[in-house]
Design a protein around this motif. Structure first.
Motif, PDB file in Angstrom:
ATOM      1  N   GLU A   7      -5.423   1.736   3.374  1.00  0.00           N
ATOM      2  CA  GLU A   7      -4.913   0.719   5.026  1.00  0.00           C
ATOM      3  C   GLU A   7      -5.299   1.194   5.779  1.00  0.00           C
ATOM      4  O   GLU A   7      -5.934   2.914   5.754  1.00  0.00           O
ATOM      5  CB  GLU A   7      -3.528   1.540   4.918  1.00  0.00           C
ATOM      6  CG  GLU A   7      -2.269   1.882   5.456  1.00  0.00           C
ATOM      7  CD  GLU A   7      -0.979   1.834   5.829  1.00  0.00           C
ATOM      8  OE1 GLU A   7      -0.301   1.815   6.076  1.00  0.00           O
ATOM      9  OE2 GLU A   7      -1.311   3.611   5.062  1.00  0.00           O
ATOM     10  N   THR A  41      -6.102   0.646  -3.480  1.00  0.00           N
ATOM     11  CA  THR A  41      -6.194  -0.019  -1.668  1.00  0.00           C
ATOM     12  C   THR A  41      -6.089   1.116  -1.184  1.00  0.00           C
ATOM     13  O   THR A  41      -6.130   2.007  -1.272  1.00  0.00           O
ATOM     14  CB  THR A  41      -4.293  -0.477  -2.128  1.00  0.00           C
ATOM     15  OG1 THR A  41      -3.207   0.607  -2.100  1.00  0.00           O
ATOM     16  CG2 THR A  41      -3.571  -1.847  -2.605  1.00  0.00           C
ATOM     17  N   HIS A  60       0.662  -0.702   0.039  1.00  0.00           N
ATOM     18  CA  HIS A  60       0.180   0.017  -0.137  1.00  0.00           C
ATOM     19  C   HIS A  60       0.872   1.234  -0.128  1.00  0.00           C
ATOM     20  O   HIS A  60       1.466   1.264   0.739  1.00  0.00           O
ATOM     21  CB  HIS A  60      -1.109   0.369   1.375  1.00  0.00           C
ATOM     22  CG  HIS A  60      -1.860   1.687   0.908  1.00  0.00           C
ATOM     23  ND1 HIS A  60      -3.150   1.487   0.475  1.00  0.00           N
ATOM     24  CD2 HIS A  60      -1.364   2.865   2.341  1.00  0.00           C
ATOM     25  CE1 HIS A  60      -2.912   2.445   0.901  1.00  0.00           C
ATOM     26  NE2 HIS A  60      -2.246   2.804   1.851  1.00  0.00           N
ATOM     27  N   GLY A 104      -3.893  -2.354   2.556  1.00  0.00           N
ATOM     28  CA  GLY A 104      -4.303  -2.816   1.318  1.00  0.00           C
ATOM     29  C   GLY A 104      -3.980  -4.763   0.656  1.00  0.00           C
ATOM     30  O   GLY A 104      -4.568  -4.986   0.874  1.00  0.00           O
TER      31      GLY A 104
END
Length: 287
Positions: free
Chosen positions: A47, A45, A34, A57
């Protein structure tokens, strides 16, 4: 402090890999990818989102390895439900077997250990050999190729489970997992045989597409064993896709034995239809 390296595709930056994350024990510390983006720069992605702070991610996350939580968050306990337990494991970066000089990939060794204390050299359950490679497909799409081999080094037999194997129906997640970014509208999930979360969740398919606003991800099992694993799919609650190691039954891993899976993900700008998705999969996987 996090230790990271850049991931590049044909000289273009497409992401970052955090291989020594600075994370609390409850998040089941583990390496992950990520941010990742399309060649056009769109993020694909997420996180540590507010809805599931332990989603990191793209990487490997398993809720139950011999009772140890390598997913993060609470643990689903049969006849009890989600429960806070002090059972989180850690995936520790052990070193590189290879790092491509152009930044397009690497081969890594990791240790899966019971207990999240990085200084504790005991309690290894699994040793992992992980290969990651980024390959250009054309001017608007690239492929992330991730292979993992998990060898039981615990000294005894063990098994991999999931909330589903512990009593929560439909929650067979664990293994390769990709947390996509939340957008104003939920993404569309589809396979060759169906469309929509209900039609594809919990079913095996050679590939599965997830189309968001301006991007499409197409996940493909690149080995026979991987293609037999059902897909875990979320679109309404949050956007995420996983390839499930233990959908309805625990996956036994005898002492010294190895589990191998390979998932290739097409990362494309724009919204792909079924025909375009299938064509990219053939190009990316070589089938």
């Amino acid at each position: 402090m996090n230790s990271t390296l850049a991931l590049r595709c044909s000289g273009r930056p497409v992401g970052r890999y955090t291989y020594r994350p600075a994370l609390g024990a409850r998040l089941a510390p583990r390496p992950y990818l990520h941010p990742l983006s399309t060649l056009g720069g769109l993020p694909v992605t997420e996180e540590m989102p507010d809805d599931h702070v332990h989603h990191l991610g793209v990487g490997l996350a398993v809720p139950d390895v011999a009772g140890h939580n390598f997913w993060g968050g609470s643990t689903y306990v049969r006849d009890q439900g989600p429960t806070e337990l002090d059972n989180h494991g850690v995936q520790l970066h052990q070193g590189w077997r290879q790092r491509d000089p152009d930044g397009s990939g690497f081969v890594e060794e990791l240790s899966w250990r019971a207990g999240a204390d990085a200084a504790d050299r005991t309690g290894e359950l699994l040793r992992e050999h992980r290969t990651v490679a980024a390959t250009a497909l054309d001017d608007t799409a690239w492929a992330l190729d991730l292979t993992f081999s998990l060898t039981n080094t615990s000294g005894g037999d063990l098994s991999i489970g999931s909330p589903a194997t512990n009593g929560r129906a439909g929650a067979g997640y664990g293994g390769f997992f990709w947390r996509a970014p939340r957008q104003a509208a939920a993404p569309t999930a589809f396979t060759e045989a169906g469309e929509g979360e209900d039609a594809v969740h919990g079913r095996a398919a050679d590939w599965l597409g997830l189309a968001g606003d301006g991007w499409t991800l197409v996940f493909a099992g690149a080995t026979a064993d991987t293609r037999r694993d059902p897909w875990f799919v979320r679109t309404a609650e949050y956007p995420g896709v996983g390839s499930a190691l233990a959908w309805s039954d625990r996956l036994p891993v005898p002492a010294g034995e190895t589990v191998v899976r390979r998932v290739v993900t097409v990362v494309a700008d724009g919204r792909l239809d079924r025909d375009a998705s299938a064509a990219y999969v053939r190009k990316a996987v070589g089938a």
